[in-house]
Design a protein around this motif. Structure first.
Motif, PDB file in Angstrom:
ATOM      1  N   SER A  45       9.823  15.649  15.441  1.00  0.00           N
ATOM      2  CA  SER A  45      11.238  15.961  15.234  1.00  0.00           C
ATOM      3  C   SER A  45      11.840  15.124  14.108  1.00  0.00           C
ATOM      4  N   VAL A  46      13.000  15.560  13.638  1.00  0.00           N
ATOM      5  CA  VAL A  46      13.726  14.816  12.605  1.00  0.00           C
ATOM      6  C   VAL A  46      14.036  13.413  13.106  1.00  0.00           C
ATOM      7  N   GLY A  47      14.479  13.304  14.362  1.00  0.00           N
ATOM      8  CA  GLY A  47      14.772  11.995  14.952  1.00  0.00           C
ATOM      9  C   GLY A  47      13.554  11.094  14.968  1.00  0.00           C
ATOM     10  N   SER A  48      12.407  11.671  15.285  1.00  0.00           N
ATOM     11  CA  SER A  48      11.157  10.912  15.301  1.00  0.00           C
ATOM     12  C   SER A  48      10.800  10.444  13.891  1.00  0.00           C
ATOM     13  N   PHE A  49      11.021  11.297  12.890  1.00  0.00           N
ATOM     14  CA  PHE A  49      10.766  10.904  11.506  1.00  0.00           C
ATOM     15  C   PHE A  49      11.667   9.741  11.111  1.00  0.00           C
ATOM     16  N   ASP A  94      13.997  17.773   3.267  1.00  0.00           N
ATOM     17  CA  ASP A  94      14.808  16.959   4.187  1.00  0.00           C
ATOM     18  C   ASP A  94      14.262  15.534   4.278  1.00  0.00           C
ATOM     19  N   ALA A  95      12.941  15.425   4.430  1.00  0.00           N
ATOM     20  CA  ALA A  95      12.316  14.095   4.530  1.00  0.00           C
ATOM     21  C   ALA A  95      12.531  13.310   3.235  1.00  0.00           C
ATOM     22  N   ALA A  96      12.406  13.976   2.092  1.00  0.00           N
ATOM     23  CA  ALA A  96      12.620  13.307   0.806  1.00  0.00           C
ATOM     24  C   ALA A  96      14.035  12.748   0.726  1.00  0.00           C
ATOM     25  N   GLY A  97      15.009  13.537   1.150  1.00  0.00           N
ATOM     26  CA  GLY A  97      16.395  13.074   1.145  1.00  0.00           C
ATOM     27  C   GLY A  97      16.597  11.860   2.034  1.00  0.00           C
ATOM     28  N   ARG A  98      15.933  11.839   3.170  1.00  0.00           N
ATOM     29  CA  ARG A  98      16.041  10.699   4.084  1.00  0.00           C
ATOM     30  C   ARG A  98      15.421   9.442   3.469  1.00  0.00           C
ATOM     31  N   VAL A  99      14.279   9.603   2.799  1.00  0.00           N
ATOM     32  CA  VAL A  99      13.612   8.454   2.167  1.00  0.00           C
ATOM     33  C   VAL A  99      14.445   7.942   0.988  1.00  0.00           C
ATOM     34  N   VAL A 100      14.943   8.855   0.166  1.00  0.00           N
ATOM     35  CA  VAL A 100      15.744   8.460  -0.997  1.00  0.00           C
ATOM     36  C   VAL A 100      16.985   7.678  -0.574  1.00  0.00           C
ATOM     37  N   CYS A 116       0.841  -1.187   0.000  1.00  0.00           N
ATOM     38  CA  CYS A 116       0.000   0.000   0.000  1.00  0.00           C
ATOM     39  C   CYS A 116       0.879   1.240   0.000  1.00  0.00           C
ATOM     40  N   VAL A 117       0.255   2.374  -0.162  1.00  0.00           N
ATOM     41  CA  VAL A 117       0.952   3.648  -0.077  1.00  0.00           C
ATOM     42  C   VAL A 117       0.626   4.243   1.287  1.00  0.00           C
ATOM     43  N   ILE A 118       1.656   4.595   2.031  1.00  0.00           N
ATOM     44  CA  ILE A 118       1.498   5.165   3.361  1.00  0.00           C
ATOM     45  C   ILE A 118       1.671   6.680   3.271  1.00  0.00           C
ATOM     46  N   TYR A 119       0.663   7.419   3.689  1.00  0.00           N
ATOM     47  CA  TYR A 119       0.767   8.876   3.748  1.00  0.00           C
ATOM     48  C   TYR A 119       1.437   9.276   5.047  1.00  0.00           C
ATOM     49  N   LYS A 120       2.359  10.234   4.969  1.00  0.00           N
ATOM     50  CA  LYS A 120       3.047  10.701   6.167  1.00  0.00           C
ATOM     51  C   LYS A 120       3.203  12.215   6.131  1.00  0.00           C
ATOM     52  N   SER A 121       2.629  12.872   7.119  1.00  0.00           N
ATOM     53  CA  SER A 121       2.883  14.293   7.307  1.00  0.00           C
ATOM     54  C   SER A 121       4.250  14.389   7.975  1.00  0.00           C
ATOM     55  N   VAL A 122       5.198  15.002   7.289  1.00  0.00           N
ATOM     56  CA  VAL A 122       6.589  14.945   7.737  1.00  0.00           C
ATOM     57  C   VAL A 122       6.945  16.014   8.760  1.00  0.00           C
ATOM     58  N   VAL A 123       6.142  17.048   8.912  1.00  0.00           N
ATOM     59  CA  VAL A 123       6.525  18.199   9.726  1.00  0.00           C
ATOM     60  C   VAL A 123       6.067  18.124  11.181  1.00  0.00           C
ATOM     61  N   GLU A 124       5.290  17.115  11.528  1.00  0.00           N
ATOM     62  CA  GLU A 124       4.655  17.073  12.837  1.00  0.00           C
ATOM     63  C   GLU A 124       5.605  16.824  14.005  1.00  0.00           C
TER      64      GLU A 124
END
Length: 175
Positions: free
Chosen positions: A15-19, A54-60, A5-13
């Protein structure tokens, strides 16, 4: 469920560590590798989490993970730059885009055409855009859809609810 499935994630909610922790758990524990990243509604408000970039870079950089983003034709109508937002996110590594619910076909067609023209001008292959269609048969549902920010043209709204009247009339006459 064990199904892809595709998981939606609001990335700003959070901390970076939590993401980062969420990303690891999402992929390793739950075996999800298709993420739809959602950024802040506005860049004018500070948020504790990573930016979309930032989140995109972490996922990539996370093995076996791909991501997409949302696209909203109504933003294109208002600001005229949603096709540029799509391109910006594509350059961050987005592999697809999922639209907000489509009720205004003209706005969606304009966005897709402008995005296609931009891709051609920049010499890049367009990414897939998955159009979302959401059924609506009750005024309460339509109120909620509008509250979400989806533009429903008046003539579309009239068509949706005139069908119910025709069905009721046909049913009443045949009974």
């Amino acid at each position: 469920s064990g199904k892809q499935c595709v998981i939606y994630k609001s990335v700003v909610e959070h901390s970076v560590g939590s993401f980062d922790q969420w990303l690891e758990e999402c992929t390793s524990t739950h075996n999800h590798h298709a993420l739809n990243l959602v950024g802040a509604a506005t860049s004018k408000v500070g948020h504790p989490g990573p930016t979309l970039a930032d989140a995109a870079g972490r996922v990539v950089s996370h093995p076996g993970c791909d991501f997409g983003c949302v696209t909203i034709a109504e933003r294109h109508v208002k600001k005229g730059n949603e096709h540029q937002n799509i391109m910006r996110k594509q350059k961050l590594g987005a592999q697809w885009f999922i639209s907000q619910a489509v009720y205004d076909g003209a706005a969606t067609c304009k966005l897709i055409t402008d995005y296609g023209d931009l891709c051609k001008a920049e010499g890049v292959q367009p990414k897939k855009i998955v159009l979302t269609f959401a059924p609506c048969g009750r005024k309460k549902t339509l109120t909620f859809i509008k509250w979400l920010g989806v533009k429903v043209p008046e003539e579309v709204e009239e068509r949706i609810f005139s069908v119910d009247k025709e069905k009721t009339t046909c049913t009443d006459e045949s009974a």
